[in-house]
Motif scaffolding. Structure first.
Motif, PDB file in Angstrom:
ATOM      1  N   PHE A  91       0.526  -1.263   0.106  1.00 60.55           N
ATOM      2  CA  PHE A  91       0.295   0.032   0.044  1.00 60.55           C
ATOM      3  C   PHE A  91       0.893   1.700  -0.087  1.00 60.55           C
ATOM      4  O   PHE A  91       1.731   1.260   0.820  1.00 60.55           O
ATOM      5  CB  PHE A  91      -0.709   0.008   1.267  1.00 60.55           C
ATOM      6  N   ALA A 103      -3.140   9.790   7.065  1.00 55.61           N
ATOM      7  CA  ALA A 103      -2.722   9.150   5.393  1.00 55.61           C
ATOM      8  C   ALA A 103      -3.932   8.767   4.941  1.00 55.61           C
ATOM      9  O   ALA A 103      -5.210   7.994   5.407  1.00 55.61           O
ATOM     10  CB  ALA A 103      -2.016   8.089   5.956  1.00 55.61           C
ATOM     11  N   PHE A 105      -4.969   6.251   2.037  1.00 53.51           N
ATOM     12  CA  PHE A 105      -4.658   5.155   1.463  1.00 53.51           C
ATOM     13  C   PHE A 105      -4.987   4.398  -0.015  1.00 53.51           C
ATOM     14  O   PHE A 105      -5.453   4.834  -0.754  1.00 53.51           O
ATOM     15  CB  PHE A 105      -4.704   4.057   2.146  1.00 53.51           C
ATOM     16  N   GLY A 106      -3.871   4.209  -1.153  1.00 55.50           N
ATOM     17  CA  GLY A 106      -4.562   3.658  -2.113  1.00 55.50           C
ATOM     18  C   GLY A 106      -5.178   2.326  -2.423  1.00 55.50           C
ATOM     19  O   GLY A 106      -5.448   1.841  -1.422  1.00 55.50           O
ATOM     20  N   GLN A 107      -5.393   1.677  -3.093  1.00 55.84           N
ATOM     21  CA  GLN A 107      -6.210   0.398  -3.396  1.00 55.84           C
ATOM     22  C   GLN A 107      -4.790  -0.956  -3.313  1.00 55.84           C
ATOM     23  O   GLN A 107      -5.439  -1.727  -3.056  1.00 55.84           O
ATOM     24  CB  GLN A 107      -6.804   0.261  -4.598  1.00 55.84           C
TER      25      GLN A 107
ATOM     26  N   TYR B  36      -9.524   2.282  10.239  1.00 56.93           N
ATOM     27  CA  TYR B  36      -9.479   2.000   8.697  1.00 56.93           C
ATOM     28  C   TYR B  36     -10.620   0.622   8.362  1.00 56.93           C
ATOM     29  O   TYR B  36      -9.865  -0.622   9.785  1.00 56.93           O
ATOM     30  CB  TYR B  36      -8.669   1.804   7.984  1.00 56.93           C
ATOM     31  N   GLY B  43      -8.714  -0.828  -1.056  1.00 58.59           N
ATOM     32  CA  GLY B  43      -7.789   0.062  -0.472  1.00 58.59           C
ATOM     33  C   GLY B  43      -7.927   0.032   1.405  1.00 58.59           C
ATOM     34  O   GLY B  43      -9.450  -0.901   1.861  1.00 58.59           O
TER      35      GLY B  43
END
Lengths: 114, 114
Positions: A91, A103, A105-107, B36, B43
């Protein structure tokens, strides 16, 4: 809504080969990160990057790993000679300068080393 | 050493039932706390965050979490779970309030039965 983009979504590579994982962070962010998640395990911090240099790295981030911001938009993670145990979801994340922020996050890129 | 513990690896709840996911942290300084969520193939999406102030924080999708310093906990709650909430949930502690290095828990996988 701005987002972090990672390519490719899945990469298969042979053991010993070099691999580059690519990320486009959110455009006005200044802090960049890589994390990895081995299947079934927790997400682990690898490295943080600010002002064109590594600001912190974990013990996982050994000499086989490097990061680069080759231009104004991309942030890459290179693994020089992949090992089977490098197989994981990687990630990318970025964050801005504001306080009380998080932050993004990308996939993720799923790396499979065979 | 800094750490985050999520005692429950897997939880199953019925749709419409209430939910509480547990998170305990060990961190020497003021903790910056996050939850999260990761849906399959996706993601990490931020549900909510705590930096300071009111210890009960509201997040997206009807989630809330309560910071209890005396118990070193930051449990996630939702009064009525929907089938779309099935996912993996990660608690994390951050080193600063600018989205810096995160230490994640092992994650709790939530299944929702009809």
């Amino acid at each position: 809504e701005p987002e972090v983009t990672q390519t490719p979504s899945h990469q298969v590579t042979q053991m010993g080969q070099e691999v580059i994982l690519r990320c486009v962070p959110i455009s006005n962010h200044l802090y960049f990160y890589w994390y990895r998640q081995i299947l079934g395990q927790k997400v682990e911090f690898l490295v943080s990057f600010y002002n064109n240099e590594i600001s912190e790295k974990s013990e996982i981030f050994d000499d086989q790993f490097s990061v680069e911001r080759p231009d104004g938009s991309n942030f890459t993670l290179k693994i020089r000679s992949t090992k089977l145990e490098d197989s994981a979801m990687y990630f990318c994340a970025s964050s801005g300068q504001a306080v009380n922020t998080e932050a993004f996050f990308g996939q993720g890129t799923r790396l499979t080393v065979v | 050493a800094q750490s985050v513990t999520q005692p429950d690896i897997h939880i199953t709840v019925s749709e419409g039932a209430s939910l509480e996911l547990r998170c305990n942290y060990s961190y020497g300084a003021t903790p910056y706390l996050f939850w999260y969520v990761q849906s399959p193939g996706q993601g990490l999406q931020l549900l909510l965050k705590y930096f300071s102030g009111d210890t009960l924080v509201q997040g997206i999708k009807g989630f809330e979490a309560e910071f209890k310093r005396s118990q070193s906990s930051f449990n996630l709650r939702k009064p009525s779970v929907h089938w779309s909430d099935a996912a993996e949930y990660f608690c994390a502690v951050g080193e600063n309030n600018q989205g810096g290095k995160l230490i994640f828990g092992q994650g709790t996988e939530l299944s929702v039965k009809p």
